[in-house]
Design an enzyme around this catalytic site. Structure first.
Site, mmCIF file in Angstrom:
data_model
loop_
_atom_site.group_PDB
_atom_site.id
_atom_site.type_symbol
_atom_site.label_atom_id
_atom_site.label_comp_id
_atom_site.label_asym_id
_atom_site.label_seq_id
_atom_site.Cartn_x
_atom_site.Cartn_y
_atom_site.Cartn_z
ATOM 1 N N SER A 51 0.843 -1.197 0.000
ATOM 2 C CA SER A 51 0.000 0.000 0.000
ATOM 3 C C SER A 51 0.881 1.252 0.000
ATOM 4 O O SER A 51 1.815 1.342 -0.789
ATOM 5 C CB SER A 51 -0.959 -0.045 1.199
ATOM 6 N N ASP A 221 -5.660 -2.880 -3.028
ATOM 7 C CA ASP A 221 -4.687 -2.731 -1.953
ATOM 8 C C ASP A 221 -4.077 -4.067 -1.539
ATOM 9 O O ASP A 221 -4.776 -5.055 -1.317
ATOM 10 C CB ASP A 221 -5.365 -2.080 -0.745
#
Length: 389
Positions: A51, A221
């Site tokens: 991320s 993500d």
């Protein structure tokens, strides 16, 4: 460090919370420099990120030939960051993404006109592409790997299409990919698109198409379905690992109000995001510590017979609740974003967990950087012991 000894760095996800990592890295750079470590020498052979941590990891890996410069580049970005550099915060941009998305969520069964092209996410992160180009120097990454200044870089994403958690890695040598239950690894040239996918917070930012084996998969993500956040570094050869967390591990407990009201949408979303971003890391740390303890109890001849090896682990995580810090800075968000988030309760104290991931504003990130520095300075003896070999 011996030929077979490699130090890994794990930078976890957490949106704007990733600013904390920069303070930790700055303090490590200073501690090692004061201990006589050459300022240009990188203390990490393997760098892994997820991320927003993937962005920091790649920026650091691009400057593996000068660790001090890499840390300073991250400081320059995070100390001066603004929401507009990450996602559209103007009224038109917020209306086109957030307002339409919330409307579709609430009244989608009535709004047939959006079936052909529904809004993809709450926020439009198109500006992030420009920020990544300013942060990174990808040709320099290739040179660092070819010259042996870095062993490997890995970033993770999650495929909505196939349901897999994917680790993309770029290495100085051929490393056989690994496959685990719903987890795969792919050797690849790391690019901007991998970082956009890895940082595409579910529902908040749009999924990103990546091509794997000639097949297009939409990815989000990398913290989703990340059951073992430390494992990529170990698979890539790390014998010792520094993990920089983004919350919960060292934060004080939160009792909550004595008479709580029904949770807002933001409170529920923040709780879900914290579960995605934070919980799997804590579980993996416990697992690794148990393995280390078990191996330490085995006689030497039996320990040599198992493929498992002890991994030296140092974990640095926030000593204060980042949700509480975020609640003090929500007012710094641009008015259109603040208005959008207030509609779901994210500007209230109880909804600050969600805001803590989206507060890409310098007033907030500078406080996180300062906290990272303090937390690391307090662990100075542990840092020196970790890098002693």
């Amino acid at each position: 460090m011996g030929l077979n000894q490699k130090t890994g760095l794990i930078l976890t996800g957490g949106g704007a919370r990733a600013a904390y990592q920069v303070g930790v890295l700055q303090a490590i750079s200073r501690i090692l420099w004061e201990a006589g470590w050459p300022p240009a020498r990188s203390p990490f052979d393997i760098i892994c990120g997820t991320s927003a941590g993937a962005m920091n990891a790649t920026a650091l890996a691009c400057r593996a030939d000068n660790f001090g410069e890499g840390v300073q580049k991250l400081l320059d970005v995070w100390e001066n960051i603004a929401v507009e550099q990450v996602y559209r915060a103007d009224s038109i941009g917020v209306l086109r993404s957030g307002a339409r998305w919330l409307s579709l969520l609430s009244f989608g069964w009535l709004l047939r006109k959006w079936r052909a092209a529904p809004p993809a996410s709450l926020l439009d992160n198109t500006p992030l592409v420009g920020l990544l180009h300013r942060m990174l120097d990808l040709p320099r990454l290739d040179v660092a790997l070819s010259e042996g200044l870095l062993h490997a870089l890995a970033v993770t994403a999650s495929s909505y299409t196939a349901g897999n958690h994917i680790t993309f890695y770029q290495a100085a040598t051929e490393i056989a990919p690994w496959v685990r239950m719903q987890r795969i690894a792919m050797q690849s040239q790391i690019g901007i698109e991998h970082l956009l996918a890895s940082s595409a917070i579910p529902f908040i930012f749009p999924a990103v198409p990546l091509y794997m084996g000639g097949r297009r998969e939409y990815c989000g993500d990398g913290t989703m379905r990340q059951l073992a956040p430390i494992s990529p570094a170990i698979h890539l050869g790390a014998t010792k690992v520094l993990v920089v967390g983004a919350g919960r591990l060292a934060e004080p407990p939160h009792a909550g109000p004595p008479n709580p009201s029904y949770p807002s949408l933001a409170q529920i979303a923040g709780h879900a995001m914290s579960s995605i971003f934070l919980d799997s890391l804590a579980v993996d740390i416990e697992r690794l510590n148990r393995i280390n303890l078990t191996l330490s109890l085995l006689p030497g001849e039996y320990r040599d017979m198992t493929p498992l090896k002890p991994v030296d682990l140092l974990v640095i995580a926030p000593s204060e609740r980042l949700d509480d810090i975020a609640s003090r800075h929500v007012h710094s968000l641009p008015a259109p974003v603040r208005t959008l988030l207030s509609g779901i309760g994210a500007t209230e104290a109880r909804g600050s967990a969600l805001a803590s991931y989206l507060l890409f504003e310098a007033s907030y990130t500078r406080e996180l950087i300062a906290l990272g520095r303090r937390d690391t300075e307090e662990r100075k003896a542990d840092v020196l012991a970790f890098f002693a070999s």
